[in-house]
Design a protein around this motif. Structure first.
Motif, PDB file in Angstrom:
ATOM      1  N   THR A  68       0.832  -1.202   0.000  1.00 47.60           N
ATOM      2  CA  THR A  68       0.000   0.000   0.000  1.00 47.60           C
ATOM      3  C   THR A  68       0.870   1.256   0.000  1.00 47.60           C
ATOM      4  N   ALA A  69       1.948   1.226   0.781  1.00 43.77           N
ATOM      5  CA  ALA A  69       2.845   2.385   0.868  1.00 43.77           C
ATOM      6  C   ALA A  69       3.480   2.702  -0.478  1.00 43.77           C
ATOM      7  N   MET A  70       3.956   1.686  -1.179  1.00 45.84           N
ATOM      8  CA  MET A  70       4.604   1.909  -2.475  1.00 45.84           C
ATOM      9  C   MET A  70       3.584   2.347  -3.518  1.00 45.84           C
ATOM     10  N   ALA A  71       2.428   1.730  -3.512  1.00 44.91           N
ATOM     11  CA  ALA A  71       1.393   2.088  -4.485  1.00 44.91           C
ATOM     12  C   ALA A  71       0.931   3.530  -4.304  1.00 44.91           C
ATOM     13  N   ALA A  72       0.993   4.032  -3.070  1.00 43.69           N
ATOM     14  CA  ALA A  72       0.525   5.382  -2.791  1.00 43.69           C
ATOM     15  C   ALA A  72       1.647   6.425  -2.816  1.00 43.69           C
ATOM     16  N   GLY A  98       3.515   7.798  -5.157  1.00 42.12           N
ATOM     17  CA  GLY A  98       3.477   8.842  -6.186  1.00 42.12           C
ATOM     18  C   GLY A  98       4.860   9.218  -6.675  1.00 42.12           C
ATOM     19  N   GLY A  99       4.909  10.072  -7.674  1.00 37.98           N
ATOM     20  CA  GLY A  99       6.182  10.529  -8.217  1.00 37.98           C
ATOM     21  C   GLY A  99       6.821   9.494  -9.124  1.00 37.98           C
ATOM     22  N   ALA A 100       8.075   9.738  -9.442  1.00 38.05           N
ATOM     23  CA  ALA A 100       8.826   8.858 -10.340  1.00 38.05           C
ATOM     24  C   ALA A 100      10.169   8.502  -9.707  1.00 38.05           C
ATOM     25  N   ASN A 155      18.272   2.957   2.636  1.00 42.28           N
ATOM     26  CA  ASN A 155      17.511   2.348   3.722  1.00 42.28           C
ATOM     27  C   ASN A 155      16.042   2.286   3.276  1.00 42.28           C
ATOM     28  N   PRO A 156      15.656   1.267   2.499  1.00 46.02           N
ATOM     29  CA  PRO A 156      14.303   1.224   1.939  1.00 46.02           C
ATOM     30  C   PRO A 156      13.189   1.389   2.966  1.00 46.02           C
ATOM     31  N   ARG A 157      13.271   0.705   4.087  1.00 49.34           N
ATOM     32  CA  ARG A 157      12.192   0.770   5.084  1.00 49.34           C
ATOM     33  C   ARG A 157      12.180   2.098   5.833  1.00 49.34           C
ATOM     34  N   GLY A 158      13.332   2.727   5.970  1.00 50.97           N
ATOM     35  CA  GLY A 158      13.386   4.040   6.600  1.00 50.97           C
ATOM     36  C   GLY A 158      12.873   5.117   5.658  1.00 50.97           C
ATOM     37  N   TYR A 159      13.165   4.950   4.368  1.00 51.39           N
ATOM     38  CA  TYR A 159      12.734   5.932   3.375  1.00 51.39           C
ATOM     39  C   TYR A 159      11.237   5.850   3.109  1.00 51.39           C
ATOM     40  N   LEU A 160      10.733   4.616   3.042  1.00 51.74           N
ATOM     41  CA  LEU A 160       9.319   4.414   2.746  1.00 51.74           C
ATOM     42  C   LEU A 160       8.733   3.381   3.712  1.00 51.74           C
ATOM     43  N   PRO A 161       8.366   3.810   4.914  1.00 53.89           N
ATOM     44  CA  PRO A 161       7.778   2.887   5.877  1.00 53.89           C
ATOM     45  C   PRO A 161       6.558   2.177   5.272  1.00 53.89           C
TER      46      PRO A 161
END
Length: 143
Positions: free
Chosen positions: A90-94, A96-98, A110-116
């Motif tokens: 859900t976080a990745m789908a929402a 936005g941007g490129a 840090n993928p999880r820190g950047y996009l919880p």
């Protein structure tokens, strides 16, 4: 090889294993490069191809080939969360941007820190130059 060289090589291998990055016994370990802005680095696509080896267990660079993670074919410049036939968090789908170079650079640290909430469990790549190299490689994976 003397005892100090063996211990140094063993220590570098253990540190690399703990960091999620492959050991490079053929190349002495360079200091970790931490840069906040990718424009200050020059990525090496060949080094990135080698570094991408750690990503291959979950990602492919071929178009339409999804694994645990989505295909990274043409990722640079592609809208986030838009690979067909891949079920994003859900976080990745929402998000936005490129995926521009800077966004990839920040995410890969840090993928999880950047996009919880991301499904990506990879701990990240702390070395800024290694991230820049992988991004340079990914830029070559376009039509």
């Amino acid at each position: 090889m003397n005892r100090l060289q063996v211990l140094t090589l063993l220590g570098a291998s253990l540190l690399a294993a703990c960091s999620g990055e492959p050991a490079r016994p053929d190349k002495p370990e360079a200091p970790v490069v931490q840069v906040a802005d990718i424009t200050r680095l020059t990525g090496d696509a060949e080094a990135g191809r080698i570094g991408f080896g750690q990503c291959r267990s979950c990602h492919a660079v071929e178009a339409g080939v999804n694994r645990v993670g989505p295909s990274l074919h043409t990722i640079v410049g592609r809208p986030v969360g838009t690979v067909a036939d891949y079920r994003y968090s859900t976080a990745m789908a929402a998000a936005g941007g490129a995926w521009d170079e800077q966004r990839l650079y920040d995410f890969l640290e840090n993928p999880r820190g950047y996009l919880p909430g991301t499904k990506m469990t990879f701990v990240g790549i702390k070395d800024g130059q290694r991230r820049a190299d992988i991004i340079a490689y990914l830029k070559t994976q376009a039509d």
